[in-house]
Structures are given as structure tokens and as C-alpha cells.
Design a protein around this motif. Structure first.
Motif, PDB file in Angstrom:
ATOM      1  N   THR A 177       0.828  -1.200   0.000  1.00  0.00           N
ATOM      2  CA  THR A 177       0.000   0.000   0.000  1.00  0.00           C
ATOM      3  C   THR A 177       0.868   1.258   0.000  1.00  0.00           C
ATOM      4  OG1 THR A 177      -1.797  -1.124   1.138  1.00  0.00           O
ATOM      5  CG2 THR A 177      -1.745   1.262   1.308  1.00  0.00           C
ATOM      6  N   SER A 186      -1.955   3.235  -2.816  1.00  0.00           N
ATOM      7  CA  SER A 186      -3.359   2.896  -3.023  1.00  0.00           C
ATOM      8  C   SER A 186      -3.899   2.246  -1.757  1.00  0.00           C
ATOM      9  CB  SER A 186      -3.514   1.937  -4.208  1.00  0.00           C
ATOM     10  OG  SER A 186      -2.875   0.725  -3.917  1.00  0.00           O
ATOM     11  N   HIS A 220       2.641   1.535  -3.608  1.00  0.00           N
ATOM     12  CA  HIS A 220       1.772   1.863  -4.740  1.00  0.00           C
ATOM     13  C   HIS A 220       0.827   3.023  -4.449  1.00  0.00           C
ATOM     14  CE1 HIS A 220       3.227  -1.539  -6.986  1.00  0.00           C
ATOM     15  NE2 HIS A 220       2.987  -2.328  -5.948  1.00  0.00           N
ATOM     16  N   GLU A 270      -5.965  -0.553  -1.685  1.00  0.00           N
ATOM     17  CA  GLU A 270      -6.388  -1.943  -1.832  1.00  0.00           C
ATOM     18  C   GLU A 270      -5.721  -2.842  -0.784  1.00  0.00           C
ATOM     19  OE1 GLU A 270      -5.376  -0.277  -4.591  1.00  0.00           O
ATOM     20  OE2 GLU A 270      -7.250  -0.086  -5.699  1.00  0.00           O
TER      21      GLU A 270
END
Length: 102
Positions: A52, A57, A55, A59
Motif C-alpha cells: 500500500t 493505493s 503503490h 487496496e
């Protein structure tokens, strides 16, 4: 600089997962095997959180909440099973568990 820290977290995650896998393979006590599985799940959570951060993000965080929920349910059911097996057999050694054999 920041990616080096994430690499360290991923390396730590791999080490923790390996320790858990070795524990699952080599130990015979059911509770210790259970704790090693929890260690492996937490290593996966650490890897998700590191991904996380790499990247940028969310997810990975969603997967962490899912894994934590599954781990909590697994712990509750698994410990109840081990308590019942201990009451029946007097031991929680996985070598002595043959309840499913016909």
C-alpha cells in the motif's frame, strides 16, 4: 530512501512468513501450529501494508481488514475445536488426532 524502508518491511514480512511456515511444518502441538498460522497471516498483512505504501493505493488496507476478520473468526473456531479435542483426548498433539478416520 522511502522505498528502502518498504523493502525492509517486505523482507521482514518474508522472514516472519518463513518462520511461521517452518513452525507449521515442524511442530506437533496444535496450539503452536495455530500460533504459527497467525504469524503467517500477520506477515501477509505486513506485506499488504508495505505494498500500500509503495503503490499509494488503499487496496492493501482493504485486504488487511479482510485478513484480520478471517483470522479472528479462525482463531475463535480453532480454539473451540482444540478445547473440545483436549476434553475428548486429553492431548492436543496433531499426531493423536484421528477423529476423521473411519
Amino acid at each position: 530512501m522511502v522505498e528502502t524502508a518498504y523493502d525492509c518491511y517486505l523482507l521482514l514480512s518474508a522472514v516472519l512468513f518463513t518462520i511461521g511456515a517452518i513452525g507449521v511444518i515442524t511442530r506437533r502441538n496444535g496450539i503452536v501450529i495455530f500460533m504459527c498460522i497467525e504469524l503467517m497471516l500477520n506477515a501477509a498483512n505486513l506485506a499488504f501494508i508495505s505494498a500500500t505504501g509503495i503503490h499509494k493505493s488503499l487496496e492493501g488496507m482493504i485486504f488487511v481488514f479482510f485478513v484480520m476478520t478471517v483470522a479472528a473468526a479462525e482463531a475463535a473456531v480453532g480454539l473451540a475445536i482444540f478445547v473440545m479435542i483436549h476434553r475428548l483426548k486429553g492431548t492436543i498433539s496433531v499426531d493423536e488426532m484421528n477423529l476423521l478416520k473411519g
